[in-house]
Design a protein around this motif. Structure first.
Motif, mmCIF file in Angstrom:
data_model
loop_
_atom_site.group_PDB
_atom_site.id
_atom_site.type_symbol
_atom_site.label_atom_id
_atom_site.label_comp_id
_atom_site.label_asym_id
_atom_site.label_seq_id
_atom_site.Cartn_x
_atom_site.Cartn_y
_atom_site.Cartn_z
ATOM 1 N N LEU A 117 3.817 33.694 51.973
ATOM 2 C CA LEU A 117 2.886 32.962 51.133
ATOM 3 C C LEU A 117 1.856 33.962 50.635
ATOM 4 C CD1 LEU A 117 2.175 29.634 53.089
ATOM 5 C CD2 LEU A 117 3.153 29.813 50.791
ATOM 6 N N LEU A 118 1.530 33.901 49.362
ATOM 7 C CA LEU A 118 0.443 34.713 48.831
ATOM 8 C C LEU A 118 -0.881 34.022 49.118
ATOM 9 C CD1 LEU A 118 1.915 35.662 45.327
ATOM 10 C CD2 LEU A 118 2.214 36.831 47.522
ATOM 11 N N VAL A 119 -1.926 34.812 49.289
ATOM 12 C CA VAL A 119 -3.274 34.291 49.513
ATOM 13 C C VAL A 119 -4.194 34.949 48.502
ATOM 14 C CG1 VAL A 119 -5.202 34.106 51.143
ATOM 15 C CG2 VAL A 119 -2.854 33.975 51.990
ATOM 16 N N ARG B 288 4.289 38.658 34.434
ATOM 17 C CA ARG B 288 5.066 39.866 34.742
ATOM 18 C C ARG B 288 6.292 39.508 35.573
ATOM 19 N NH1 ARG B 288 3.198 43.725 31.611
ATOM 20 N NH2 ARG B 288 5.223 44.465 32.296
ATOM 21 N N GLN B 289 6.748 38.275 35.526
ATOM 22 C CA GLN B 289 7.779 37.806 36.447
ATOM 23 C C GLN B 289 9.099 38.561 36.307
ATOM 24 O OE1 GLN B 289 9.430 33.794 35.618
ATOM 25 N NE2 GLN B 289 7.959 33.702 33.946
ATOM 26 N N GLU B 290 9.396 39.102 35.129
ATOM 27 C CA GLU B 290 10.631 39.872 34.989
ATOM 28 C C GLU B 290 10.595 41.145 35.834
ATOM 29 O OE1 GLU B 290 11.474 40.627 30.927
ATOM 30 O OE2 GLU B 290 11.768 38.520 30.401
ATOM 31 N N ASP B 291 9.393 41.668 36.075
ATOM 32 C CA ASP B 291 9.242 42.893 36.864
ATOM 33 C C ASP B 291 9.155 42.607 38.361
ATOM 34 O OD1 ASP B 291 8.999 44.300 34.397
ATOM 35 O OD2 ASP B 291 6.886 43.689 34.326
ATOM 36 N N CYS B 292 8.806 41.376 38.730
ATOM 37 C CA CYS B 292 8.570 41.064 40.145
ATOM 38 C C CYS B 292 9.097 39.664 40.450
ATOM 39 C CB CYS B 292 7.088 41.184 40.488
ATOM 40 S SG CYS B 292 5.991 40.223 39.391
ATOM 41 N N PRO B 293 10.407 39.448 40.363
ATOM 42 C CA PRO B 293 10.945 38.096 40.511
ATOM 43 C C PRO B 293 10.701 37.470 41.879
ATOM 44 C CG PRO B 293 12.710 39.744 40.454
ATOM 45 C CD PRO B 293 11.452 40.435 40.060
ATOM 46 N N VAL B 294 10.717 38.267 42.934
ATOM 47 C CA VAL B 294 10.468 37.701 44.269
ATOM 48 C C VAL B 294 9.012 37.269 44.381
ATOM 49 C CG1 VAL B 294 10.550 38.120 46.744
ATOM 50 C CG2 VAL B 294 12.297 39.122 45.263
ATOM 51 N N LEU B 295 8.124 38.137 43.975
ATOM 52 C CA LEU B 295 6.704 37.808 43.997
ATOM 53 C C LEU B 295 6.420 36.580 43.141
ATOM 54 C CD1 LEU B 295 3.952 39.076 45.056
ATOM 55 C CD2 LEU B 295 3.733 40.036 42.758
ATOM 56 N N ALA B 296 7.056 36.519 41.966
ATOM 57 C CA ALA B 296 6.798 35.417 41.038
ATOM 58 C C ALA B 296 7.276 34.080 41.578
ATOM 59 C CB ALA B 296 7.450 35.705 39.695
ATOM 60 N N ALA B 297 8.222 34.103 42.491
ATOM 61 C CA ALA B 297 8.741 32.865 43.069
ATOM 62 C C ALA B 297 8.050 32.491 44.377
ATOM 63 C CB ALA B 297 10.240 32.996 43.300
ATOM 64 N N THR B 298 7.005 33.232 44.752
ATOM 65 C CA THR B 298 6.300 33.006 46.013
ATOM 66 C C THR B 298 5.061 32.156 45.758
ATOM 67 O OG1 THR B 298 7.080 35.165 46.814
ATOM 68 C CG2 THR B 298 5.262 34.135 48.009
ATOM 69 N N ASP B 299 4.947 31.046 46.461
ATOM 70 C CA ASP B 299 3.791 30.165 46.297
ATOM 71 C C ASP B 299 2.535 30.809 46.865
ATOM 72 O OD1 ASP B 299 5.363 28.277 45.059
ATOM 73 O OD2 ASP B 299 5.544 26.985 46.816
ATOM 74 N N THR C 278 -1.512 22.294 61.537
ATOM 75 C CA THR C 278 -0.208 22.895 61.265
ATOM 76 C C THR C 278 -0.255 23.649 59.941
ATOM 77 O OG1 THR C 278 0.632 20.971 60.056
ATOM 78 C CG2 THR C 278 0.982 21.006 62.455
ATOM 79 N N LEU C 279 0.712 24.544 59.771
ATOM 80 C CA LEU C 279 0.827 25.238 58.485
ATOM 81 C C LEU C 279 1.081 24.227 57.370
ATOM 82 C CD1 LEU C 279 1.005 27.853 56.819
ATOM 83 C CD2 LEU C 279 3.454 27.921 57.388
ATOM 84 N N ARG C 280 1.837 23.202 57.641
ATOM 85 C CA ARG C 280 2.091 22.182 56.626
ATOM 86 C C ARG C 280 0.789 21.521 56.181
ATOM 87 N NH1 ARG C 280 6.418 17.133 57.067
ATOM 88 N NH2 ARG C 280 6.025 16.294 54.968
ATOM 89 N N ALA C 281 -0.088 21.217 57.124
ATOM 90 C CA ALA C 281 -1.379 20.627 56.767
ATOM 91 C C ALA C 281 -2.211 21.607 55.952
ATOM 92 C CB ALA C 281 -2.133 20.209 58.031
ATOM 93 N N LEU C 282 -2.158 22.883 56.316
ATOM 94 C CA LEU C 282 -2.883 23.914 55.581
ATOM 95 C C LEU C 282 -2.389 24.003 54.137
ATOM 96 C CD1 LEU C 282 -4.794 26.445 55.577
ATOM 97 C CD2 LEU C 282 -2.814 27.765 56.326
ATOM 98 N N THR C 283 -1.082 24.009 53.969
ATOM 99 C CA THR C 283 -0.549 24.132 52.614
ATOM 100 C C THR C 283 -0.793 22.866 51.791
ATOM 101 O OG1 THR C 283 1.660 23.453 53.371
ATOM 102 C CG2 THR C 283 1.193 25.816 53.288
ATOM 103 N N THR C 284 -0.868 21.714 52.444
ATOM 104 C CA THR C 284 -1.192 20.484 51.724
ATOM 105 C C THR C 284 -2.564 20.589 51.067
ATOM 106 O OG1 THR C 284 0.180 19.118 53.174
ATOM 107 C CG2 THR C 284 -1.568 18.001 51.959
ATOM 108 N N VAL C 285 -3.493 21.245 51.745
ATOM 109 C CA VAL C 285 -4.852 21.406 51.226
ATOM 110 C C VAL C 285 -4.939 22.511 50.185
ATOM 111 C CG1 VAL C 285 -7.203 22.144 51.865
ATOM 112 C CG2 VAL C 285 -5.968 20.494 53.289
ATOM 113 N N ALA C 286 -4.259 23.626 50.399
ATOM 114 C CA ALA C 286 -4.572 24.845 49.640
ATOM 115 C C ALA C 286 -3.421 25.437 48.852
ATOM 116 C CB ALA C 286 -5.112 25.908 50.607
ATOM 117 N N ARG C 287 -2.228 24.864 48.927
ATOM 118 C CA ARG C 287 -1.080 25.487 48.272
ATOM 119 C C ARG C 287 -1.139 25.334 46.762
ATOM 120 N NH1 ARG C 287 4.466 25.377 51.195
ATOM 121 N NH2 ARG C 287 5.638 26.974 50.069
#
Length: 218
Positions: free
Chosen positions: A104-106, A120-131, A195-204
């Motif tokens: 997860l990016l922060v 820049r997603q063509e240059d960094c496809p993995v990064l671009a698909a990371t929430d 939980t991480l799920r609760a964290l991502t519900t708030v901030a994802r």
């Protein structure tokens, strides 16, 4: 340690704190001139551990030259960018670090970083698909009494020293990581997010590359 940092899903996650500095050309998206990232995991013995770090300057395109205002804000000069790699090369090199997930990016005000990555997603496809996780809604959830949620306000609240090179990418990444760690401790101690799920519900924030594309209607 508390419920949140005992959550196996959080323990298995690698959090990549990321920040860009950029130029702001007229009628075009901001263009990156520097990126920094710091990958962290919550260790088995308690506490954050650095997995890897990356930083690079980037030469801006001709339509988005560095301005005096950019230099005043960041301290980055034209001479520093003269031999810098292209954004394509710098972002591809960063993408190569994301070999094994989950990630997860922060970021603080994550929509800015998200947009930079998306363009820049063509240059960094993995990064671009990371929430992303945005520290602003996380701070609002945990610290509703604060007057505002600017990064400097959170630094003062938690007693984190404001770096002399604030607004350079790695300096901002490191203090954002400090604030993120403080917010996780806050959630742990108050058991507000268990939980991480609760964290991502708030901030994802969903990566723009993962958002459904609206199809033309015929």
């Amino acid at each position: 340690m508390g419920a949140l940092t005992d959550d196996p899903a959080l323990r298995e996650m690698t959090f990549v704190v990321i920040d860009f500095e950029g130029t702001t050309p007229t009628r075009r998206p901001p263009q990156p001139i520097e990126v920094a990232a710091l990958a962290l995991t919550y260790g088995a013995t308690g506490g954050w551990e650095q997995v890897w770090a990356y930083e690079s300057l980037m030469k801006p395109p001709p339509f988005a030259p560095l301005t005096t205002a950019d230099t005043h804000q960041t301290g980055i000069t034209a001479a520093m960018l003269a031999d810098a790699p292209s954004a394509a090369d710098a972002m591809a090199a960063l993408d190569a670090h994301l070999a094994q997930g989950p990630y997860l990016l922060v970021a603080h005000h994550a929509s800015i970083e998200g947009n930079m990555i998306y363009h820049r997603q063509e240059d960094c496809p993995v990064l671009a698909a990371t929430d992303l996780l945005d520290t602003i809604p996380l701070a609002k959830h945990l610290l509703p009494e604060l007057e505002n949620y600017q990064l400097d306000t959170l630094l003062r609240h938690y007693g984190v020293t404001r770096p002399l090179d604030r607004h350079r990418a790695m300096a901002d990444v490191r203090v954002t990581a400090d604030v993120f760690g403080c917010l996780i401790n806050e959630a742990d101690s108050a058991e507000r997010l268990r939980t991480l799920r609760a964290l991502t519900t708030v901030a994802r924030r969903r990566a723009k590359a993962n958002e459904p594309v609206q199809q033309d209607l015929f």
